[in-house]
Design a protein around this motif. Structure first.
Motif, PDB file in Angstrom:
ATOM      1  N   SER A 119       0.830  -1.215   0.000  1.00  0.00           N
ATOM      2  CA  SER A 119       0.000   0.000   0.000  1.00  0.00           C
ATOM      3  C   SER A 119       0.859   1.257   0.000  1.00  0.00           C
ATOM      4  O   SER A 119       0.486   2.283  -0.568  1.00  0.00           O
ATOM      5  CB  SER A 119      -0.918   0.008   1.218  1.00  0.00           C
ATOM      6  N   ARG A 120       2.026   1.217   0.629  1.00  0.00           N
ATOM      7  CA  ARG A 120       2.963   2.341   0.630  1.00  0.00           C
ATOM      8  C   ARG A 120       4.197   1.948  -0.176  1.00  0.00           C
ATOM      9  O   ARG A 120       4.944   1.071   0.213  1.00  0.00           O
ATOM     10  CB  ARG A 120       3.341   2.693   2.078  1.00  0.00           C
ATOM     11  N   ARG A 121       4.341   2.568  -1.323  1.00  0.00           N
ATOM     12  CA  ARG A 121       5.417   2.192  -2.243  1.00  0.00           C
ATOM     13  C   ARG A 121       6.565   3.187  -2.139  1.00  0.00           C
ATOM     14  O   ARG A 121       6.358   4.393  -2.248  1.00  0.00           O
ATOM     15  CB  ARG A 121       4.881   2.124  -3.675  1.00  0.00           C
ATOM     16  N   ARG A 122       7.770   2.700  -1.949  1.00  0.00           N
ATOM     17  CA  ARG A 122       8.956   3.549  -1.803  1.00  0.00           C
ATOM     18  C   ARG A 122       9.883   3.371  -2.997  1.00  0.00           C
ATOM     19  O   ARG A 122      10.122   2.255  -3.449  1.00  0.00           O
ATOM     20  CB  ARG A 122       9.707   3.212  -0.511  1.00  0.00           C
ATOM     21  N   VAL A 123      10.393   4.501  -3.459  1.00  0.00           N
ATOM     22  CA  VAL A 123      11.412   4.508  -4.505  1.00  0.00           C
ATOM     23  C   VAL A 123      12.649   5.173  -3.917  1.00  0.00           C
ATOM     24  O   VAL A 123      12.576   6.299  -3.405  1.00  0.00           O
ATOM     25  CB  VAL A 123      10.934   5.288  -5.750  1.00  0.00           C
ATOM     26  N   ALA A 124      13.773   4.479  -3.941  1.00  0.00           N
ATOM     27  CA  ALA A 124      14.973   4.984  -3.270  1.00  0.00           C
ATOM     28  C   ALA A 124      15.496   6.255  -3.936  1.00  0.00           C
ATOM     29  O   ALA A 124      15.825   7.235  -3.267  1.00  0.00           O
ATOM     30  CB  ALA A 124      16.065   3.908  -3.268  1.00  0.00           C
ATOM     31  N   ARG A 125      15.579   6.279  -5.256  1.00  0.00           N
ATOM     32  CA  ARG A 125      16.156   7.441  -5.950  1.00  0.00           C
ATOM     33  C   ARG A 125      15.533   7.602  -7.325  1.00  0.00           C
ATOM     34  O   ARG A 125      15.317   6.627  -8.046  1.00  0.00           O
ATOM     35  CB  ARG A 125      17.664   7.281  -6.095  1.00  0.00           C
ATOM     36  N   VAL A 126      15.249   8.852  -7.676  1.00  0.00           N
ATOM     37  CA  VAL A 126      14.799   9.202  -9.019  1.00  0.00           C
ATOM     38  C   VAL A 126      15.758  10.238  -9.580  1.00  0.00           C
ATOM     39  O   VAL A 126      16.100  11.225  -8.904  1.00  0.00           O
ATOM     40  CB  VAL A 126      13.365   9.773  -9.008  1.00  0.00           C
ATOM     41  N   THR A 127      16.216  10.035 -10.804  1.00  0.00           N
ATOM     42  CA  THR A 127      17.116  10.974 -11.465  1.00  0.00           C
ATOM     43  C   THR A 127      16.376  11.643 -12.613  1.00  0.00           C
ATOM     44  O   THR A 127      15.815  10.964 -13.478  1.00  0.00           O
ATOM     45  CB  THR A 127      18.369  10.254 -11.993  1.00  0.00           C
ATOM     46  N   LEU A 128      16.369  12.984 -12.612  1.00  0.00           N
ATOM     47  CA  LEU A 128      15.682  13.770 -13.631  1.00  0.00           C
ATOM     48  C   LEU A 128      16.705  14.595 -14.396  1.00  0.00           C
ATOM     49  O   LEU A 128      17.598  15.207 -13.795  1.00  0.00           O
ATOM     50  CB  LEU A 128      14.648  14.704 -12.984  1.00  0.00           C
ATOM     51  N   ASN A 129      16.561  14.666 -15.706  1.00  0.00           N
ATOM     52  CA  ASN A 129      17.476  15.454 -16.530  1.00  0.00           C
ATOM     53  C   ASN A 129      16.689  16.318 -17.510  1.00  0.00           C
ATOM     54  O   ASN A 129      15.697  15.878 -18.081  1.00  0.00           O
ATOM     55  CB  ASN A 129      18.422  14.536 -17.317  1.00  0.00           C
ATOM     56  N   GLY A 130      17.159  17.555 -17.668  1.00  0.00           N
ATOM     57  CA  GLY A 130      16.520  18.453 -18.625  1.00  0.00           C
ATOM     58  C   GLY A 130      15.113  18.836 -18.216  1.00  0.00           C
ATOM     59  O   GLY A 130      14.208  18.869 -19.055  1.00  0.00           O
ATOM     60  N   MET A 131      14.910  19.151 -16.940  1.00  0.00           N
ATOM     61  CA  MET A 131      13.575  19.497 -16.452  1.00  0.00           C
ATOM     62  C   MET A 131      13.319  20.988 -16.595  1.00  0.00           C
ATOM     63  O   MET A 131      14.190  21.808 -16.361  1.00  0.00           O
ATOM     64  CB  MET A 131      13.428  19.101 -14.985  1.00  0.00           C
ATOM     65  N   ASP A 163      -4.539   8.058  -3.465  1.00  0.00           N
ATOM     66  CA  ASP A 163      -3.655   9.123  -3.013  1.00  0.00           C
ATOM     67  C   ASP A 163      -2.264   8.909  -3.576  1.00  0.00           C
ATOM     68  O   ASP A 163      -1.611   7.919  -3.292  1.00  0.00           O
ATOM     69  CB  ASP A 163      -3.625   9.108  -1.474  1.00  0.00           C
ATOM     70  N   SER A 164      -1.792   9.892  -4.373  1.00  0.00           N
ATOM     71  CA  SER A 164      -0.446   9.784  -4.928  1.00  0.00           C
ATOM     72  C   SER A 164       0.603   9.864  -3.831  1.00  0.00           C
ATOM     73  O   SER A 164       1.754   9.523  -4.047  1.00  0.00           O
ATOM     74  CB  SER A 164      -0.216  10.909  -5.947  1.00  0.00           C
ATOM     75  N   GLY A 165       0.193  10.323  -2.622  1.00  0.00           N
ATOM     76  CA  GLY A 165       1.129  10.379  -1.515  1.00  0.00           C
ATOM     77  C   GLY A 165       1.549   9.002  -1.038  1.00  0.00           C
ATOM     78  O   GLY A 165       2.452   8.874  -0.221  1.00  0.00           O
ATOM     79  N   SER A 166       0.855   7.921  -1.476  1.00  0.00           N
ATOM     80  CA  SER A 166       1.251   6.576  -1.098  1.00  0.00           C
ATOM     81  C   SER A 166       2.544   6.173  -1.779  1.00  0.00           C
ATOM     82  O   SER A 166       3.099   5.127  -1.481  1.00  0.00           O
ATOM     83  CB  SER A 166       0.141   5.579  -1.451  1.00  0.00           C
ATOM     84  N   VAL A 167       3.037   6.988  -2.699  1.00  0.00           N
ATOM     85  CA  VAL A 167       4.342   6.789  -3.318  1.00  0.00           C
ATOM     86  C   VAL A 167       5.321   7.767  -2.680  1.00  0.00           C
ATOM     87  O   VAL A 167       5.104   8.977  -2.695  1.00  0.00           O
ATOM     88  CB  VAL A 167       4.297   7.019  -4.840  1.00  0.00           C
ATOM     89  N   ILE A 168       6.382   7.251  -2.073  1.00  0.00           N
ATOM     90  CA  ILE A 168       7.389   8.096  -1.436  1.00  0.00           C
ATOM     91  C   ILE A 168       8.714   7.944  -2.174  1.00  0.00           C
ATOM     92  O   ILE A 168       9.240   6.835  -2.303  1.00  0.00           O
ATOM     93  CB  ILE A 168       7.571   7.707   0.044  1.00  0.00           C
ATOM     94  N   VAL A 169       9.221   9.049  -2.668  1.00  0.00           N
ATOM     95  CA  VAL A 169      10.530   9.080  -3.311  1.00  0.00           C
ATOM     96  C   VAL A 169      11.525   9.604  -2.285  1.00  0.00           C
ATOM     97  O   VAL A 169      11.415  10.741  -1.820  1.00  0.00           O
ATOM     98  CB  VAL A 169      10.522   9.976  -4.566  1.00  0.00           C
ATOM     99  N   GLU A 170      12.501   8.794  -1.915  1.00  0.00           N
ATOM    100  CA  GLU A 170      13.404   9.155  -0.836  1.00  0.00           C
ATOM    101  C   GLU A 170      14.481  10.137  -1.273  1.00  0.00           C
ATOM    102  O   GLU A 170      14.934  10.959  -0.472  1.00  0.00           O
ATOM    103  CB  GLU A 170      14.052   7.890  -0.262  1.00  0.00           C
ATOM    104  N   GLU A 171      14.900  10.085  -2.531  1.00  0.00           N
ATOM    105  CA  GLU A 171      15.965  10.963  -3.004  1.00  0.00           C
ATOM    106  C   GLU A 171      15.703  11.333  -4.457  1.00  0.00           C
ATOM    107  O   GLU A 171      15.348  10.477  -5.268  1.00  0.00           O
ATOM    108  CB  GLU A 171      17.330  10.261  -2.872  1.00  0.00           C
ATOM    109  N   ILE A 172      15.858  12.625  -4.765  1.00  0.00           N
ATOM    110  CA  ILE A 172      15.668  13.109  -6.135  1.00  0.00           C
ATOM    111  C   ILE A 172      16.924  13.858  -6.565  1.00  0.00           C
ATOM    112  O   ILE A 172      17.375  14.775  -5.878  1.00  0.00           O
ATOM    113  CB  ILE A 172      14.442  14.035  -6.249  1.00  0.00           C
ATOM    114  N   LEU A 173      17.486  13.461  -7.694  1.00  0.00           N
ATOM    115  CA  LEU A 173      18.645  14.145  -8.271  1.00  0.00           C
ATOM    116  C   LEU A 173      18.209  14.808  -9.572  1.00  0.00           C
ATOM    117  O   LEU A 173      17.670  14.144 -10.462  1.00  0.00           O
ATOM    118  CB  LEU A 173      19.784  13.161  -8.535  1.00  0.00           C
ATOM    119  N   VAL A 174      18.439  16.129  -9.675  1.00  0.00           N
ATOM    120  CA  VAL A 174      18.012  16.887 -10.843  1.00  0.00           C
ATOM    121  C   VAL A 174      19.226  17.555 -11.471  1.00  0.00           C
ATOM    122  O   VAL A 174      20.040  18.179 -10.779  1.00  0.00           O
ATOM    123  CB  VAL A 174      16.977  17.969 -10.458  1.00  0.00           C
ATOM    124  N   THR A 175      19.363  17.437 -12.788  1.00  0.00           N
ATOM    125  CA  THR A 175      20.436  18.119 -13.512  1.00  0.00           C
ATOM    126  C   THR A 175      19.848  18.884 -14.700  1.00  0.00           C
ATOM    127  O   THR A 175      18.836  18.486 -15.264  1.00  0.00           O
ATOM    128  CB  THR A 175      21.491  17.123 -14.025  1.00  0.00           C
TER     129      THR A 175
END
Length: 391
Positions: A119-131, A163-175
């Motif tokens: 029910s609570r989904r965790r993603v350790a890291r998301v990397t975003l580029n060209g945002m 609820d989209s809040g049931s997804v927790i992203v622990e770390e976000i890297l943006v370049t």
């Protein structure tokens, strides 16, 4: 080995082989199910979180080739899927009359397949580029989460429970990111901040995220390094999202403004919201000068200012400054009025015991021809400039 034993061993081997194939096939089918689930949940999260239509050129899910059996026995737990997407666009409520709220050249993340069933989904890291984030002008901004609020008001709690809040992203890297604040007048140039890098750490839903960022100030151009906290996100009005931190502003070239020159260095602390920020700090321009004279006179300030984060309007409250060896105090505002191309300056200045030679050195070429003590109390009104300072 007797013929009967050979037949028995062959039979057992065949049964095991068939069973293994069946498990492998079942695992492959489960992998395909997980691939479909990842795509569906990623798009649903973005659509519900930002109340936007989601457009994407590709979303690729890569799962290790030898994982079907492990996936079958452990229901996906321990199997990591690599997810990559390209050319993402989020258009709030499908609007096409303004730029997309978010655009991304690419993104990627890794997720344990077993998490998808929780029910609570965790993603350790998301990397975003060209945002690029394009914030519409006041009065035209989206109200994120409005669909959920409307669902609750209508009594549709099943829909609101998504609820989209049931997804927790622990770390976000943006370049290579950019923040663009759009003006009401489409003929005017948007206020743009280029973000070289941004690191966000999340402690959970409805909790402020820690950030570490490097960005550029649009005018005067210079590099800003900042650390602090951001959030939690104000769904009803993003402009109310809390923001605080410490900053270092380096090598801002003042020559972009007509009539003055010098390199600005500034450090300080800020807090408030995206719409209204209060800043306390100090600034130094060791080589401050008017271009009409060219004489360099060091300028330093201690300040507290209020900044409208949507348009850059600044209220001084007040600024304590030193020009050469002359101390003075300035209060007032630097504001762009509706219809003006440039900002207007309105200041109250008090100089109780100034040095005349400091002022003359700044304003005239060569060596000052007079010296002495000067008292000054004045109001300065400078309209939006289209010509040189002295004019």
């Amino acid at each position: 080995m007797t013929r009967g034993r050979k037949i028995a061993l062959f039979t057992v081997g065949a049964i095991l082989a068939v069973g293994g194939v069946e498990v492998y096939i079942a695992g492959k089918n489960l992998v395909k199910h997980f691939e479909s689930m990842i795509r569906e949940q990623a798009i649903t999260y973005l659509r519900e979180r930002f109340d936007s239509e989601v457009e994407m050129s590709s979303l690729h899910v890569a799962i290790p080739a030898l994982s079907p059996i492990k996936t079958f026995w452990n229901k996906g737990r321990g199997v990591l899927a690599q997810v990559e997407g390209k050319d993402l666009q989020l258009r709030h409520k499908g609007r096409t009359d303004i730029p997309p709220l978010f655009t991304l050249q690419s993104f990627r993340f890794e997720i344990d397949l077993g998490v998808l069933l929780e029910s609570r989904r965790r993603v350790a890291r998301v990397t975003l580029n060209g945002m690029q984030i394009s914030i519409p002008p006041k009065g035209s901004r989206p109200r994120f989460g409005s669909s959920k609020k409307e669902a609750l008001a209508a009594g549709d709690r099943k829909e609101a429970k998504k609820d989209s809040g049931s997804v927790i992203v622990e770390e976000i890297l943006v370049t290579n990111a950019r923040l663009v604040i759009l003006p009401k007048d489409t003929k005017k140039i948007p206020l743009t901040f280029d973000i070289y890098s941004l690191h966000l750490d999340s402690a959970g839903k409805d909790v402020a995220m820690k950030y570490d960022a490097v960005l550029t100030n649009p005018k005067p151009a210079g590099k800003i390094r900042s650390k602090g906290t951001f959030g939690p996100w104000a769904a009803e009005d993003p402009g109310d999202t809390p923001l605080s931190g410490d900053y270092v502003f380096e090598d801002a070239d003042l020559s972009v403004f007509k009539g003055i020159a010098g390199l600005l260095q500034s450090t300080g602390h800020f807090e408030g919201t995206l719409s209204t920020i209060n800043v306390k700090g100090e600034a130094r321009v060791p080589d401050f000068r008017l271009t009409m004279s060219g004489n360099r006179v060091p300028l330093s300030t201690m300040f507290e200012v209020g900044v409208d984060g949507t348009n850059g309007n600044t209220t001084l409250k007040p600024v304590y400054a030193t020009l050469g060896k002359t101390h003075f105090t300035v209060s007032g505002a630097v504001i762009k009025h509706l219809g003006d191309a440039q900002k207007a300056i309105s200041l109250n200045a008090i100089m109780p015991k100034g040095r005349l030679e400091d002022l003359l050195r700044l304003a005239m070429k060569g060596t000052p021809m007079m010296e002495g003590e000067i008292f000054l109390k004045t109001k300065i009104e400078i309209p939006p400039l289209s010509s040189k300072v002295k004019e």
